[in-house]
Design an enzyme around this catalytic site. Structure first.
Site, PDB file in Angstrom:
ATOM      1  N   GLU A  72      63.766  50.593  34.745  1.00  0.00           N
ATOM      2  CA  GLU A  72      64.555  50.991  35.920  1.00  0.00           C
ATOM      3  C   GLU A  72      64.250  52.420  36.345  1.00  0.00           C
ATOM      4  OE1 GLU A  72      67.749  52.686  38.302  1.00  0.00           O
ATOM      5  OE2 GLU A  72      67.202  53.298  36.270  1.00  0.00           O
ATOM      6  N   GLU A  73      64.109  53.320  35.372  1.00  0.00           N
ATOM      7  CA  GLU A  73      63.901  54.730  35.705  1.00  0.00           C
ATOM      8  C   GLU A  73      62.556  54.980  36.370  1.00  0.00           C
ATOM      9  OE1 GLU A  73      66.234  56.636  35.731  1.00  0.00           O
ATOM     10  OE2 GLU A  73      67.600  56.356  34.050  1.00  0.00           O
ATOM     11  N   HIS A  89      69.617  62.493  33.430  1.00  0.00           N
ATOM     12  CA  HIS A  89      68.285  62.941  33.848  1.00  0.00           C
ATOM     13  C   HIS A  89      68.031  64.409  33.515  1.00  0.00           C
ATOM     14  CE1 HIS A  89      67.472  59.546  37.014  1.00  0.00           C
ATOM     15  NE2 HIS A  89      68.155  59.100  35.962  1.00  0.00           N
ATOM     16  N   ASP A 125      73.058  57.004  30.502  1.00  0.00           N
ATOM     17  CA  ASP A 125      72.175  56.351  31.469  1.00  0.00           C
ATOM     18  C   ASP A 125      70.950  55.772  30.762  1.00  0.00           C
ATOM     19  OD1 ASP A 125      70.979  55.600  33.857  1.00  0.00           O
ATOM     20  OD2 ASP A 125      70.107  57.568  34.219  1.00  0.00           O
ATOM     21  N   ASP A 164      65.601  51.614  29.273  1.00  0.00           N
ATOM     22  CA  ASP A 164      64.617  52.684  29.417  1.00  0.00           C
ATOM     23  C   ASP A 164      65.325  53.952  29.867  1.00  0.00           C
ATOM     24  OD1 ASP A 164      64.969  51.486  32.094  1.00  0.00           O
ATOM     25  OD2 ASP A 164      63.423  52.910  32.708  1.00  0.00           O
ATOM     26  N   HIS A 181      70.213  48.996  31.669  1.00  0.00           N
ATOM     27  CA  HIS A 181      68.795  49.219  31.365  1.00  0.00           C
ATOM     28  C   HIS A 181      68.688  50.088  30.120  1.00  0.00           C
ATOM     29  CE1 HIS A 181      68.513  53.418  32.897  1.00  0.00           C
ATOM     30  NE2 HIS A 181      69.330  53.032  33.855  1.00  0.00           N
TER      31      HIS A 181
END
Length: 451
Positions: A156-157, A423, A123, A92, A90
């Site tokens: 996705e996030e 994150h 990520d 995003d 992903h």
């Protein structure tokens, strides 16, 4: 890494990989368009589409998914009669949080102490680059022996399910014999790991209202019901004294069988301050892979700076509940909402709204694809045996794909090892891990084609 042509090719491509990841990280592709321009996400999607086209992919498309974001699709045909492998990542990313807390700008890939820093570096924009590296290495060493589909998700996030709904409406699009999800990570740097379970997730917004409007705390405080205090009480009810998650009706005593997580290593990885206890009971692996976990993600209330002496009439919070395999996320959501409503004190008005949800996932690790990956990782990581671990995070698409394609084998690998700090501020990727995992993925595709 032992010398072999695939590994040598990947090593030669690493400067290009860094340059490409620099370009991709520069897009502020947070799929929350109230915070970040949609054009940033669209730019990242076009970058990936152009990269796939340059590699000879056919049917490259920007898929407009029902949540208002775009996923990027491409198909690269292999030899006649070959198996089909779907590669997922992903593009995003999570918001950068406090940009001032980053040592270097979050959307500028920066090398420091042997790692590449930037939001999405691990990520999961690094996962996009990993797939490209693996395919380029195979093309330079005899060709790609399978049909390849690539899908890069754009939300996705956010957990808004755009690609899930699109896949359900177009089930033939992502059909494959094996699916490699490039959005997990090694247990630690240098230890090859496949993720065999994922916790699901539900997001619930809770609002508490007690008054028609704010009141002077000197004149009314002490008798007027404070909505913020009521919210704090209901949120506190979600945890036991030791910090364990306690949602009425939700079991929290499962155990993890397999790779264990040393408590001191976890404290180091999580950067727990000296003297601060870990929460919960059981092993660390039990707590983060096998049991539900609630987190208060945010509270809407007056900030300290500028606060007035007022009794608050309204307050709300966003609550996340991670749901382990064996639990149904839909049922867990209902239990969480019921708990919040039941435990709100003083007859305060309470409302709950589910705003995101994804089911947990458990892979079949006995499949031929897992043996092909184990053999590939043994070459990419000499002297190391592939490990099986869980992951506390959620990839809702996994269950959608498992339901749509029950015969497909699903493997989860990726770049999000503990030092990556995904994150959080100062997210980074290990270029050595990017190199080794790209080699492993290339060799996996070759092994799997021959199995």
């Amino acid at each position: 890494m032992s010398s072999n042509p695939v590994a040598e090719t990947v090593a030669s491509l690493m400067p290009r990989a860094k340059a490409e990841l620099t370009e991709l990280v520069a897009f502020k592709s947070v799929a929350d368009f109230d915070q970040f321009p949609k054009t940033e996400s669209e730019g990242a999607a076009r970058w990936i589409a152009d990269a796939l086209t340059a590699e000879g992919f056919q049917d490259v498309a920007l898929l407009d998914t029902p949540d208002g974001t775009q996923s990027v699709y491409g198909y690269l045909p292999g030899p006649e009669g070959a198996k089909t492998v779907l590669l997922y990542a992903h593009y995003d990313v999570q918001p950068p949080l406090d940009e001032a807390a980053w040592t270097t700008p979050p959307f500028e890939l920066t090398e420091r102490d042997g790692r590449w820093y930037g939001r999405g570096a691990a990520d999961c924009k690094g996962g996009v680059i990993m797939h490209l590296l693996a395919l380029r290495a195979l093309k330079a060493n005899g060709g790609i022996p399978v049909h390849v589909k690539v899908i890069a998700e754009g939300s996705e996030e956010m957990g808004t399910g755009g690609l899930e709904r699109y896949a359900e409406a177009h089930p033939e699009l992502l059909e494959a014999d094996t699916i490699v999800i490039g959005d997990a990570g090694n247990f630690r740097v240098g230890l090859p790991t496949v993720t065999s379970t994922l916790r699901g997730m539900t997001l619930v917004r809770v609002q508490v209202d007690t008054l028609a409007g704010n009141l002077h705390s000197g004149q009314f405080g002490g008798a007027a019901p404070d909505a913020l205090a009521a919210l704090i009480r209901v949120l506190d009810s979600l945890r036991a004294e030791d910090g364990s998650t306690t949602v009425d009706g939700l079991s929290g005593d499962a155990s993890w069988e397999g790779l264990q997580y040393d408590e001191e290593q976890f404290r180091k990885d999580a950067k727990v301050l000296d003297g601060v206890e870990l929460i919960g009971s059981g092993t660390v692996a039990d707590r983060i892979w096998a049991r539900p976990a609630v987190t208060v993600l945010g509270i809407d209330c007056p900030p300290v700076v500028g606060a007035t002496p007022s009794v608050q009439a309204s307050a709300r919070a966003l609550v996340s509940l991670r749901v382990p395999p064996g639990m149904d996320a839909v049922e867990a959501t209902k239990l969480l909402q019921a708990h919040l409503e039941t435990h709100t004190p003083w007859g305060a008005r309470v409302s709950t709204e589910q705003i995101g949800q994804g089911q947990p996932f458990r892979a079949d690790t006995t499949s031929p694809a897992y043996q092909a990956m184990a053999d590939a990782m043994a070459v990419a990581y000499p002297g190391q045996e592939m490990q099986y671990a869980g992951q506390g995070g959620s990839i809702p698409l996994c269950n959608t794909l498992a339901a749509l394609y029950p015969r497909a084998e699903i493997l989860l690998i990726g770049l999000s090892e503990p030092e990556a700090q995904i994150h959080a501020v100062n997210e980074s990727v290990s270029p050595e891990e990017l190199e080794r995992l790209s080699v492993a993925e290339a060799l996996f595709l070759r092994n799997y084609a021959a199995s």
